[in-house]
Design a protein around this motif. Structure first.
Motif, PDB file in Angstrom:
ATOM      1  N   SER B  33      64.063  22.114  34.702  1.00 34.78           N
ATOM      2  CA  SER B  33      63.835  22.050  33.257  1.00 34.78           C
ATOM      3  C   SER B  33      64.300  20.711  32.693  1.00 34.78           C
ATOM      4  N   ARG B  36      61.527  18.264  33.310  1.00 41.00           N
ATOM      5  CA  ARG B  36      60.389  18.421  32.400  1.00 41.00           C
ATOM      6  C   ARG B  36      60.765  18.007  30.982  1.00 41.00           C
ATOM      7  N   ASP B  39      60.567  14.256  30.815  1.00 34.56           N
ATOM      8  CA  ASP B  39      59.156  13.844  30.744  1.00 34.56           C
ATOM      9  C   ASP B  39      58.633  13.993  29.329  1.00 34.56           C
ATOM     10  N   LEU B 101      59.417  26.415  28.281  1.00 36.97           N
ATOM     11  CA  LEU B 101      60.298  26.047  29.399  1.00 36.97           C
ATOM     12  C   LEU B 101      61.436  27.059  29.531  1.00 36.97           C
TER      13      LEU B 101
END
Lengths: 240, 240
Positions: B33, B36, B39, B101
């Motif tokens: 997580s 991500r 990102d 998420l």
């Protein structure tokens, strides 16, 4: 007092009390957050208050299986609802306002209901072991119990994720309490009364002014338990 | 095996095991997580990965006193960090990605660590009562224990909001277990080893490949407890 207390001549071995909206105010803080949430969405969409509430409740219910009960899950559900209702137009700064709303609820002072302290003192003076059995977020509930000033007056505190007959049954078995010697008092028919009656225990319903829609029972039974206006009257009900 | 097991000739009365990153993988899901999340923020700001991680950790730590441990609080901290780091420029649709998420973490399959099932079976075969003592969100931890397939193999499951000497002490006292007859095994020096040693119990450290920065102990002691590469080796350590 309404309802039936047949077979209650013996005192219970344990008196368990619910936390939210039985010992301390809770739903009022949720209701205030609902108001502010509706105001916030009102800047973006023109929806009747009842519709905003219904959408938020639907999100909460959908998320219960992932989040369980409590303020953190409620906050996440408010954010999700706000994004959906505004079609993604809500600015990040207003999402921060929703996070702040949730945090204010967690920091909200714990205010005892009228008559609670008196009832607890009288039950203790009569030598009855007192438990708190409360549902919700472990961390938030522990914090509320600590801030309530009541922690030292209870022999046992149990924070559970769901109040169903299984949960009560396990708890009583682990502590060697026969259900018929167990009395539970709380504001929720669904969580405090019906599962305890199902096990053969005694239950006292002490309604709160507000009830979360999720806790409302469609066809409320009226038999097999007592109903009090205030927890203050519980010692009298038990003949103390 | 490293470390000291002096005075361990007697078997413990209870063997307690930690959950996250001891029985099942957890920190790997948080690390994924984090990746991500970086990102996602990378679309808006140009910050080194280490700086994003540091900002998120600072938010998490600041929020611990309000949220406690667990995925829901982590999700709220990710949302808050994203809003702050982007100066409020992150669109609502991407905040929804952060909520997704978090929900994916809650629904993530529970994958046992290598050797766990074998260790649990051997400890049980030797008649040792097994407990799980795990920290975090009540609802999420109960769900993980249920999904782990291990629930029926443990005599007692305790989900706590903090693992400090007070918590362990209360738990042992309530169950009538003298600390010297108690053994705790887990991946965190801070939560599983040091507080148990402080009480006079026995501790086994089973490091996980990843450790959450908050759990890292600055000056890690090496004495007074055993260290194993895998929980699989615990029965051998106890001479079973």
């Amino acid at each position: 007092m309404q309802g039936s207390t047949q077979g209650w001549s013996r005192l219970p071995a344990v008196v368990a009390l619910d936390g939210d909206d039985t010992l301390w105010h809770n739903e009022t803080a949720f209701a205030a957050s609902h108001d502010r949430f509706r105001d916030l969405l009102g800047r973006h969409v023109d929806l009747p208050a009842a519709e905003v509430d219904a959408l938020l409740l639907a999100t909460e219910r959908r998320n219960l299986s992932a989040y369980g009960y409590g303020v953190k899950g409620f906050t996440l559900s408010m954010v999700e609802t706000a994004i959906a209702v505004t079609g993604g137009r809500i600015p990040a700064a207003e999402i921060q306002e929703i996070l702040d709303l949730g945090r204010a609820m967690l920091a909200h002072p714990v205010e005892l209901l009228d008559g609670v302290r008196e009832a607890v003192d009288r039950l203790r003076a009569a030598g009855l072991p007192l438990w708190i059995i409360t549902k919700g977020d472990l961390f938030d509930q522990e914090s509320k119990i600590a801030r309530s000033g009541l922690a030292d007056l209870f022999q046992h505190v149990e924070i559970v994720s769901e109040k169903d007959p299984d949960t009560y049954g396990r708890l009583l078995e682990r502590n060697g309490i026969p259900p018929r010697d167990f009395l539970m008092a709380g504001n929720s028919l669904r969580s405090d009364v019906l599962p305890v009656l199902a096990l053969g225990g005694r239950a006292v319903h002490v309604p709160y002014a507000l009830t979360w829609a999720h806790e409302v029972v469609d066809e409320a039974p009226t038999d097999g338990f007592a109903t009090l206006d205030s927890l203050r009257d519980l010692p009298d009900l038990l003949g103390l």
